[in-house]
Design an enzyme around this catalytic site. Structure first.
Site, PDB file in Angstrom:
ATOM      1  N   GLY A  36       0.537  -0.872  -0.606  1.00 55.72           N
ATOM      2  CA  GLY A  36      -0.315   0.040   0.082  1.00 55.72           C
ATOM      3  C   GLY A  36       0.702   1.349  -0.337  1.00 55.72           C
ATOM      4  O   GLY A  36       2.056   1.386  -0.315  1.00 55.72           O
ATOM      5  N   THR A  37       0.638   2.169   0.931  1.00 57.24           N
ATOM      6  CA  THR A  37       0.758   3.623   0.725  1.00 57.24           C
ATOM      7  C   THR A  37       2.586   3.679   1.273  1.00 57.24           C
ATOM      8  O   THR A  37       3.321   3.877   0.719  1.00 57.24           O
ATOM      9  CB  THR A  37       0.119   4.425   1.122  1.00 57.24           C
ATOM     10  N   GLY A  86       2.279   9.379   6.830  1.00 55.23           N
ATOM     11  CA  GLY A  86       3.214   9.811   5.502  1.00 55.23           C
ATOM     12  C   GLY A  86       4.045   9.130   4.816  1.00 55.23           C
ATOM     13  O   GLY A  86       4.432   8.005   5.052  1.00 55.23           O
ATOM     14  N   VAL A 105       6.019   4.762  16.090  1.00 55.77           N
ATOM     15  CA  VAL A 105       5.428   5.863  16.581  1.00 55.77           C
ATOM     16  C   VAL A 105       5.790   7.449  16.155  1.00 55.77           C
ATOM     17  O   VAL A 105       7.236   7.132  15.085  1.00 55.77           O
ATOM     18  CB  VAL A 105       6.437   5.924  17.592  1.00 55.77           C
ATOM     19  N   THR A 122       4.474   1.131  -1.083  1.00 54.97           N
ATOM     20  CA  THR A 122       5.194   1.601  -2.535  1.00 54.97           C
ATOM     21  C   THR A 122       6.856   2.842  -2.063  1.00 54.97           C
ATOM     22  O   THR A 122       7.368   2.445  -3.004  1.00 54.97           O
ATOM     23  CB  THR A 122       4.070   2.380  -2.503  1.00 54.97           C
ATOM     24  N   LYS A 147       0.741   4.917  21.165  1.00 58.83           N
ATOM     25  CA  LYS A 147       2.283   5.334  20.913  1.00 58.83           C
ATOM     26  C   LYS A 147       2.739   5.409  22.479  1.00 58.83           C
ATOM     27  O   LYS A 147       3.999   5.578  22.580  1.00 58.83           O
ATOM     28  CB  LYS A 147       2.577   5.951  19.639  1.00 58.83           C
ATOM     29  N   ASP A 197      -5.270   5.605  19.035  1.00 61.97           N
ATOM     30  CA  ASP A 197      -4.209   5.153  18.848  1.00 61.97           C
ATOM     31  C   ASP A 197      -3.149   5.759  19.319  1.00 61.97           C
ATOM     32  O   ASP A 197      -1.681   5.143  18.753  1.00 61.97           O
ATOM     33  CB  ASP A 197      -4.422   6.099  17.079  1.00 61.97           C
TER      34      ASP A 197
END
Lengths: 432, 432
Positions: B14-15, B304, B134, B18, B207, B203
């Site tokens: 996926g992101t 990201g 994290v 890739t 972390k 979430d």
């Protein structure tokens, strides 16, 4: 029989040296758990063996003879915190020659002779670590070498000198003069009696040479760094900067475009929206831009007994772990890229320019015309009366311009009748 | 014959997957220079082998069968970026069983089953690294494990969820409502269609469990983290906070006093002078306080494709270096301290409290009297008309108070006739 305790020779028992001893004493158990080995300070090199020390239990192991450390085969690691250059260099090279690993906080030495020292270390299969040499308590060198090992760093900007950042922060907060704040900083111990190395940017330049070498993996030399200090920063510049949205910071800048590199230190107008603009007082911060990771920043104390000592002992822990694993001398990657320095025509940035001009019709037009001829366009222009309206003051912020063009413009302006005085010219960063 | 190339099995395309491929392709030469070995993606586990990919050259090595990776003895390292918990756990444990090293970006998995995975890795002499789990692009785990190895960390505060920080920043900058900004964030792809995991703080809690485990060297579990999300933060709270000098942030907090630990995630009033207050948008930051080093902060992108992939590949570089040196499986220190959680009476902080009360004489006196009985003193008090003067609104900022006492006060207030509504109660940080 396997080694149970690592023996350390400490060179220097001043502020940082004392911090190193305190941290090792306080965290003995934690360090043992992490490394599987005890860490013992075996000998401490001092100038005066008679002086009483704040840690009296250490007085019995001080020596004034460096050979008590160098020639002691039981000493595995030398921690150098005496500072200075030529003596420290001799001691470190001698220690490496005898197969001892080295941890140092000495930025002057590493900026000037890092290449030679690292080469000797490689020959001898020894570790040399120097995290404490840049931005004291901030583990920035590890971040560059390991954390961003898979990225390509394109830009580093650092507030890496606490003294000048303290002075500029105070000037900004209180609207005070440079000379006044410097005196105050000296009284508080934040600036030395002879502040030249800090205020003229030399200290920051050494740190930037180290950062650029590690971040770009090229062998940068101190003389590759363009340096300008803060002694000519005026409270007026700071006030005008603020109005236009900037804080003045002594910024170390290392930038790579393609393979061409520039490294400099200068007072810089930093856009208030940039995280570096709010780094105040004696704090340090290093901003790192990587192609893949984008923007990151590391913030923390740049100096001080315990922050610096923490960095030294963390390096020592790495050396000890490496000893346990038998992998010393392979931690750091020597610079392997060719150094290509930018021409002035390749150094691009925005500029802030303040000048006093004749109060005549068409003056601004002449100035902007001159800039346009050099392909420098303007982002902001302020013109206002000066000297009771007998002259005018012009403040310009340019779009991105080449340093070569900007220098040419400044030289030309010096000769123009209508330009009475160029008050200041700053590089502008962080506003994109 | 010594190995020339390390072969990697990538699970997930996926992101982030890739991004990992792109970085390895783009930096092949740099990676080779640093590690002395080539890095080759040999197989990629996907759900749909027919789907066309943005990197077409990789289409020929995709597989839908995990055993193509697990049972390939030539694959040295597994990079897990499929996410989710039970399947990823099975795959990782199976990879470790077969002596493959593991790099993962999976915070959910590491927060819930990190202990079991690290134990298996230790048994098998394999590396497991998870820097990307994290704060994406920020090398914070390395900093905790190595950079501060010689220090004793006492407090960590993190903005570790980009979605909620984007929402709160927007609410603060535009005076907008939560629901409105959430919708906008969803449209922009900054928030999921089901935003629960982000906005309710789960979430961030995962972390913080990971950070606390590494920073304090205790085996923290997810259920040890007190969690409160941002869905009840109002624009009024943000506006009042601003007036009193605070920004509202979803703050993860891990604090140690003596040996007792607390870990929590909650919307918090952060003093504007604190560097965390100006971390805006999708950026993450982790503030670390160590006994010796003092205050440090690490800032960068929290998510990201490329930032996260950078962290993954940097971990991969560490694995490859370790392979070259033959020292895998010894990098991370397993938590070795006993976990002692604080009682509510030991959790100290300042509080911001906003309530609507009857507009009668003596109301403020009754409120402050109640607080005084619980030894809670006040730093700031604002009282003002509310609801056209038919009621009054009181905003209080306390000095340091125990959570137990504060909870008791709130419970008692709920029953008081003069207290019509307790609008909000926030922990306050960063103002000392």
């Amino acid at each position: 029989m396997e080694k149970q305790t690592v023996r350390v020779g400490l060179m220097g028992f001043g502020t940082v040296g004392t911090g190193v001893v305190r941290i090792i004493q306080a965290h003995q158990e934690d360090l043992q758990k992490q490394t599987g080995l005890g860490i013992e300070i075996s000998k401490i090199l001092v100038q005066n063996a008679e002086k009483s020390r704040s840690i009296p239990s250490m007085e019995k192991i001080v020596t004034t003879d460096v050979h008590d450390i160098l020639d002691d085969e039981g000493i595995d690691v030398v921690v150098e915190v005496i500072g200075g250059i030529s003596q420290a260099k001799d001691y470190i090279l001698a220690a490496l020659d005898r197969g001892k690993h080295v941890v140092t906080a000495n930025k002057d030495l590493m900026a000037l002779h890092g290449g030679e020292i690292l080469q000797k270390a490689e020959e001898k299969g020894c570790d040399v670590f120097y995290e404490a040499s840049v931005a004291g308590g901030i583990p920035i060198l590890r971040a560059l070498v390991e954390g961003f090992s898979s990225d390509r760093i394109t830009k580093m900007m650092g507030i890496v000198n606490g003294t000048t950042n303290y002075i500029l922060s105070k000037m900004s907060q209180e609207g005070a003069d440079y000379a006044e704040v410097l005196k105050e900083a000296q009284a508080l111990g934040y600036a030395e009696a002879d502040p030249t190395s800090d205020v003229e940017g030399f200290d920051a330049a050494r740190k930037m040479a180290i950062l650029a070498t590690l971040g770009f993996r090229v062998p940068m030399k101190l003389e590759d760094v363009d340096v300008k200090g803060i002694s000519r920063v005026s409270k007026e510049d700071i006030a005008y900067g603020k109005k236009l949205g900037y804080e003045v910071k002594l910024l170390g800048l290392a930038r790579r475009d393609g393979e061409a590199i520039e490294v400099s230190v200068q007072p810089t107008m930093v856009a208030k929206s940039h995280p570096l603009a709010s780094v105040n007082g004696v704090f340090n911060a290093v901003y790192v831009h990587g192609e893949a990771v984008g923007e990151t920043m590391f913030y923390g104390p740049g100096a001080g007994e315990l922050p610096t000592a923490t960095a030294v002992v963390s390096d020592l822990v790495t050396v000890v772990k490496n000893m346990k694993l038998g992998v010393n001398g392979r931690g750091m990657v020597a610079p392997y890229k060719e150094k290509i320095l930018k021409e002035d025509s390749q150094k691009l940035s925005k500029y802030f320019l303040r000048m006093v001009v004749a109060d005549k019709r068409g003056v601004l037009a002449q100035i902007t015309q001159l800039l346009a001829e050099k392909n420098i366009s303007l982002e902001q222009v302020v013109q206002q009366p000066y000297n009771n309206g007998q002259q005018a003051e012009i403040i310009l912020v340019t779009h991105s311009a080449a340093k070569g063009d900007m220098d040419a413009v400044l030289t030309y302006m010096e000769e123009m009748d209508i330009v009475h005085e160029i008050k200041s010219c700053y590089r502008v960063e962080g506003g994109e």
